[in-house]
Design a protein around this motif. Sequence first.
Motif, PDB file in Angstrom:
ATOM      1  N   ARG A  62     -14.539   3.991  -4.955  1.00 45.35           N
ATOM      2  CA  ARG A  62     -13.100   3.871  -4.714  1.00 45.35           C
ATOM      3  C   ARG A  62     -12.843   2.714  -3.762  1.00 45.35           C
ATOM      4  NH1 ARG A  62      -8.642   6.723  -5.789  1.00 45.35           N
ATOM      5  NH2 ARG A  62      -9.853   8.431  -6.706  1.00 45.35           N
ATOM      6  N   LEU A  63     -11.890   1.875  -4.145  1.00 43.09           N
ATOM      7  CA  LEU A  63     -11.466   0.766  -3.305  1.00 43.09           C
ATOM      8  C   LEU A  63     -10.221   1.177  -2.535  1.00 43.09           C
ATOM      9  CD1 LEU A  63     -11.740  -2.154  -5.912  1.00 43.09           C
ATOM     10  CD2 LEU A  63     -13.556  -1.116  -4.534  1.00 43.09           C
ATOM     11  N   GLY A  64     -10.202   0.847  -1.255  1.00 47.33           N
ATOM     12  CA  GLY A  64      -9.057   1.175  -0.421  1.00 47.33           C
ATOM     13  C   GLY A  64      -8.493  -0.055   0.260  1.00 47.33           C
ATOM     14  N   VAL A  65      -7.169  -0.198   0.227  1.00 43.19           N
ATOM     15  CA  VAL A  65      -6.488  -1.329   0.860  1.00 43.19           C
ATOM     16  C   VAL A  65      -5.281  -0.792   1.622  1.00 43.19           C
ATOM     17  CG1 VAL A  65      -5.340  -3.555   0.498  1.00 43.19           C
ATOM     18  CG2 VAL A  65      -7.189  -2.854  -1.038  1.00 43.19           C
ATOM     19  N   ILE A  66      -5.090  -1.269   2.838  1.00 46.21           N
ATOM     20  CA  ILE A  66      -3.930  -0.893   3.633  1.00 46.21           C
ATOM     21  C   ILE A  66      -3.340  -2.147   4.264  1.00 46.21           C
ATOM     22  CG2 ILE A  66      -5.416  -0.353   5.598  1.00 46.21           C
ATOM     23  CD1 ILE A  66      -2.046   1.330   4.763  1.00 46.21           C
ATOM     24  N   VAL A  67      -2.028  -2.291   4.181  1.00 52.30           N
ATOM     25  CA  VAL A  67      -1.320  -3.459   4.738  1.00 52.30           C
ATOM     26  C   VAL A  67      -0.463  -2.975   5.904  1.00 52.30           C
ATOM     27  CG1 VAL A  67       0.237  -5.380   4.260  1.00 52.30           C
ATOM     28  CG2 VAL A  67      -1.242  -4.491   2.438  1.00 52.30           C
ATOM     29  N   ARG A  68      -0.613  -3.641   7.075  1.00 51.94           N
ATOM     30  CA  ARG A  68       0.185  -3.303   8.261  1.00 51.94           C
ATOM     31  C   ARG A  68       0.819  -4.582   8.807  1.00 51.94           C
ATOM     32  NH1 ARG A  68      -4.796  -0.597   9.456  1.00 51.94           N
ATOM     33  NH2 ARG A  68      -4.661   1.673   9.375  1.00 51.94           N
ATOM     34  N   ASP A  69       1.934  -4.391   9.509  1.00 50.12           N
ATOM     35  CA  ASP A  69       2.552  -5.536  10.173  1.00 50.12           C
ATOM     36  C   ASP A  69       2.055  -5.626  11.605  1.00 50.12           C
ATOM     37  OD1 ASP A  69       3.842  -3.531  11.551  1.00 50.12           O
ATOM     38  OD2 ASP A  69       5.798  -3.847  10.595  1.00 50.12           O
ATOM     39  N   TRP A  70       2.644  -6.550  12.399  1.00 49.52           N
ATOM     40  CA  TRP A  70       2.162  -6.754  13.775  1.00 49.52           C
ATOM     41  C   TRP A  70       2.474  -5.588  14.702  1.00 49.52           C
ATOM     42  CZ3 TRP A  70       6.678  -8.466  11.801  1.00 49.52           C
ATOM     43  CH2 TRP A  70       7.825  -8.298  12.551  1.00 49.52           C
ATOM     44  N   ARG A  71       3.367  -4.681  14.255  1.00 50.50           N
ATOM     45  CA  ARG A  71       3.662  -3.495  15.058  1.00 50.50           C
ATOM     46  C   ARG A  71       2.743  -2.324  14.701  1.00 50.50           C
ATOM     47  NH1 ARG A  71       8.887  -5.518  13.684  1.00 50.50           N
ATOM     48  NH2 ARG A  71       8.804  -4.214  11.801  1.00 50.50           N
ATOM     49  N   GLY A  72       1.888  -2.508  13.698  1.00 50.94           N
ATOM     50  CA  GLY A  72       0.989  -1.444  13.272  1.00 50.94           C
ATOM     51  C   GLY A  72       1.576  -0.522  12.232  1.00 50.94           C
ATOM     52  N   GLU A  73       2.773  -0.823  11.764  1.00 55.37           N
ATOM     53  CA  GLU A  73       3.414   0.024  10.763  1.00 55.37           C
ATOM     54  C   GLU A  73       2.892  -0.317   9.365  1.00 55.37           C
ATOM     55  OE1 GLU A  73       7.595  -0.397  11.093  1.00 55.37           O
ATOM     56  OE2 GLU A  73       7.705   0.428  13.140  1.00 55.37           O
ATOM     57  N   ALA A  74       2.635   0.728   8.575  1.00 57.03           N
ATOM     58  CA  ALA A  74       2.095   0.538   7.236  1.00 57.03           C
ATOM     59  C   ALA A  74       3.152  -0.033   6.296  1.00 57.03           C
ATOM     60  CB  ALA A  74       1.574   1.863   6.685  1.00 57.03           C
ATOM     61  N   ILE A  75       2.792  -1.117   5.612  1.00 60.35           N
ATOM     62  CA  ILE A  75       3.689  -1.741   4.645  1.00 60.35           C
ATOM     63  C   ILE A  75       3.397  -1.224   3.240  1.00 60.35           C
ATOM     64  CG2 ILE A  75       4.455  -3.932   3.670  1.00 60.35           C
ATOM     65  CD1 ILE A  75       5.250  -3.449   6.577  1.00 60.35           C
ATOM     66  N   GLY A  76       2.110  -1.007   2.936  1.00 61.33           N
ATOM     67  CA  GLY A  76       1.751  -0.512   1.611  1.00 61.33           C
ATOM     68  C   GLY A  76       0.287  -0.160   1.534  1.00 61.33           C
ATOM     69  N   PRO A  77      -0.049   1.019   0.991  1.00 60.12           N
ATOM     70  CA  PRO A  77      -1.457   1.388   0.768  1.00 60.12           C
ATOM     71  C   PRO A  77      -1.819   1.232  -0.713  1.00 60.12           C
ATOM     72  CG  PRO A  77      -0.105   3.357   0.801  1.00 60.12           C
ATOM     73  CD  PRO A  77       0.837   2.188   0.898  1.00 60.12           C
ATOM     74  N   LEU A  78      -3.098   1.128  -0.967  1.00 61.64           N
ATOM     75  CA  LEU A  78      -3.579   1.065  -2.344  1.00 61.64           C
ATOM     76  C   LEU A  78      -4.934   1.750  -2.421  1.00 61.64           C
ATOM     77  CD1 LEU A  78      -3.441  -1.822  -4.877  1.00 61.64           C
ATOM     78  CD2 LEU A  78      -5.671  -0.833  -4.351  1.00 61.64           C
TER      79      LEU A  78
END
Length: 423
Positions: free
Chosen positions: A344-360
């Motif tokens: 399983r591949l996991g990807v997580i995108v966060r901004d500079w505040r640490g808030e999640a923008i999008g998981p995959l």
Amino acid sequence: MAKTGVTEGGSSLMANLWGLIKKAETNGDIRGVSICRNGPRVWRTINNPDSLCHRVFKARFFPDCLIFEAKDSTLGSYAWKSIISARDVIREGMVWRIGNGQSVRIREDKWLPVQSNRSVISSLPSVAPETKVSSLINPELRGWNSSLVNQLFLPYKASVICGMPLSIRLPLDKIIWGLTPSGMFTTKSAYKLLVSCNSTNLAGTSSSENQRLFWRSLWQLRVPNKLKHFSWRACNDALPTMTNLVMRHIATTEVKEDYRVKIFVIIAWMLWNRRNALRLNLQVQPLNRISSLAGSYLQEFLDVQDQTPTATDPSLPQQWQPPDENKFKVNFDAVVFKSCNQARLGVIVRDWRGEAIGPLSMLVPAAQTVVELEAFACRRAVLFAVELGLQDVVFEGDSLQVIQALNLDSTDHLTYGHILEDI
């Protein structure tokens, strides 16, 4: 080599030197060093088709085929004869990295990511010898045709093939060196390969004295001379077997003798078990299926023996650090589930505040090495960021090999280089 010009004072030194040379020649070392030193020339010829050397040799000696199919020529130059002498070493250690699969034959070429046997050895009666690997690839989905692969191959082999990552660009197939992590030919690895082959071929010969005793006893046998001569030819691999006929360009179809021996042993074992089952009135396989079952049994056994541990790169746990202001950070990782042979591949995108923008999260067939999965995850992370329309992105993963490879000038010969080139 003539031993001339030896002075009285230097006779002892020259005698010792000559003894070392003869010893190395007896063990095959001098020829091995010569072949390995010519290996880089063959490697450059293969990987630089636009070079003057490749174009000249191709036009003269192999205009309609690859260099591995070229025949030796008595009119060839010393450089060409040197290339021919080292070609077999390259053939033994090379492996095809699949791009679009149009240059690689399913049954004849080395393309499987299995160290023990990179060729398909099981019988595939529905697949012609010249059928290309491209027939197993879905060009629209840029991936393997899993239904066709599962139909043709055994379950384990099918999972291995489906786990081989493909480039979304479907580039040309690439020859890489299968004995180094970088995929590049080295004289050291080629010499080790030659020594390993010689050690296998010379198994059972403990010393030169034992060999002399053996030959003396052979010639003293009280049998017709033609039988002695036959035994001598057999021991020196001088019989007109199919392999020797191919080497001398008398026959054109090469037979894998080692494969024949393995198949013979398995067929004999299966026939013995079939006989015992008949004696006990048990259900048995029909005789016309024994040969194909033996091939499938052998391939499955060799594949299982070569399974590599899925160990992750050792690294110290670190706390996640946010990117600079108005930037994004994409973390990617891959995990293997050995019980179901999937990953399983996991990807997580966060901004500079640490808030999640999008998981995959994405389920894929397990590859042969973790680093290939990490490269696959890295490519998916980049594509995911593009799909979200993000700019000023920092990518972070825990595979040091992948991160270092991304910083290289070229990843052309890595087993996963075509994946990183998609980025």
